[in-house]
Write a protein that holds these residues in place. Structure first.
Motif, PDB file in Angstrom:
ATOM      1  N   LEU A 230      49.863  18.560  45.899  1.00 37.00           N
ATOM      2  CA  LEU A 230      48.922  18.566  46.986  1.00 37.00           C
ATOM      3  C   LEU A 230      47.455  17.901  46.477  1.00 37.00           C
ATOM      4  N   MET A 231      47.088  18.368  45.240  1.00 30.09           N
ATOM      5  CA  MET A 231      45.719  17.777  44.874  1.00 30.09           C
ATOM      6  C   MET A 231      45.951  16.414  44.657  1.00 30.09           C
ATOM      7  N   SER A 232      46.944  15.754  44.181  1.00 33.96           N
ATOM      8  CA  SER A 232      47.121  14.444  43.943  1.00 33.96           C
ATOM      9  C   SER A 232      46.849  13.766  45.369  1.00 33.96           C
ATOM     10  N   ARG A 233      47.407  14.239  46.332  1.00 28.15           N
ATOM     11  CA  ARG A 233      47.251  13.457  47.601  1.00 28.15           C
ATOM     12  C   ARG A 233      45.794  13.819  48.184  1.00 28.15           C
ATOM     13  N   PHE A 234      45.346  14.965  48.116  1.00 30.52           N
ATOM     14  CA  PHE A 234      43.974  15.084  48.268  1.00 30.52           C
ATOM     15  C   PHE A 234      42.897  14.245  47.961  1.00 30.52           C
ATOM     16  N   LEU A 235      43.146  13.715  46.752  1.00 34.78           N
ATOM     17  CA  LEU A 235      42.315  12.693  46.005  1.00 34.78           C
ATOM     18  C   LEU A 235      42.626  11.228  46.449  1.00 34.78           C
ATOM     19  N   ASP A 236      43.655  10.982  47.014  1.00 36.66           N
ATOM     20  CA  ASP A 236      44.110   9.657  47.298  1.00 36.66           C
ATOM     21  C   ASP A 236      43.018   8.879  48.104  1.00 36.66           C
ATOM     22  N   GLY A 237      42.423   7.921  47.628  1.00 33.94           N
ATOM     23  CA  GLY A 237      41.541   7.115  48.513  1.00 33.94           C
ATOM     24  C   GLY A 237      40.232   7.554  48.378  1.00 33.94           C
TER      25      GLY A 237
ATOM     26  N   VAL B 146      42.454  18.066  34.971  1.00 32.45           N
ATOM     27  CA  VAL B 146      41.584  17.165  34.000  1.00 32.45           C
ATOM     28  C   VAL B 146      42.091  15.869  34.005  1.00 32.45           C
ATOM     29  N   ALA B 147      43.392  15.984  33.540  1.00 35.17           N
ATOM     30  CA  ALA B 147      43.968  14.490  33.370  1.00 35.17           C
ATOM     31  C   ALA B 147      44.138  13.385  34.836  1.00 35.17           C
ATOM     32  N   LEU B 148      44.421  14.398  35.776  1.00 40.97           N
ATOM     33  CA  LEU B 148      44.259  13.730  37.094  1.00 40.97           C
ATOM     34  C   LEU B 148      42.808  13.200  37.440  1.00 40.97           C
TER      35      LEU B 148
ATOM     36  N   ARG C  22      42.170   8.926  37.712  1.00 39.78           N
ATOM     37  CA  ARG C  22      41.382   8.485  38.840  1.00 39.78           C
ATOM     38  C   ARG C  22      39.987   7.986  38.648  1.00 39.78           C
ATOM     39  N   ASN C  23      39.498   8.209  37.485  1.00 42.78           N
ATOM     40  CA  ASN C  23      38.163   7.926  37.189  1.00 42.78           C
ATOM     41  C   ASN C  23      37.190   8.640  38.248  1.00 42.78           C
TER      42      ASN C  23
END
Length: 88
Positions: free
Chosen positions: A22-29, A70-72, A76-77
């Motif tokens: 979910l967090m990965s999706r939240f941070l998309d774009g 932290v790695a994510l 994604r900078n």
């Protein structure tokens, strides 16, 4: 007045997807001043009496304090910042 210009973090709390996904999706774009809503918490009996979402809160807490988050951010900078206050 400074404010966020994007918002993310809405999900159904069903626990059907790992919070990392979910967090990965939240941070998309994301860009600008994005606000990601989270509700991490450590369940105890008092919280269980007043809140039915204690397990999702624990999942968020565990993820946000771990190395995978932290790695994510690094991949994604993305840099977390604290709001420094208002300027005139």
């Amino acid at each position: 007045m400074p404010a966020n210009d994007r918002f993310a973090g809405v999900y159904d709390f069903a626990g059907s997807r790992p919070f990392a996904d979910l967090m990965s999706r939240f941070l998309d774009g994301i860009g600008g001043r994005t606000l990601v809503m989270v509700h991490p918490g450590l369940p105890d009996e008092e919280l269980r009496r007043v809140d039915t979402l204690v397990e999702p809160r624990r999942a968020e807490y565990d993820y946000l304090r771990g190395t995978e988050f932290v790695a994510l951010l690094e991949a994604r900078n993305i840099r977390l910042t604290r709001f420094a206050g208002f300027s005139r």
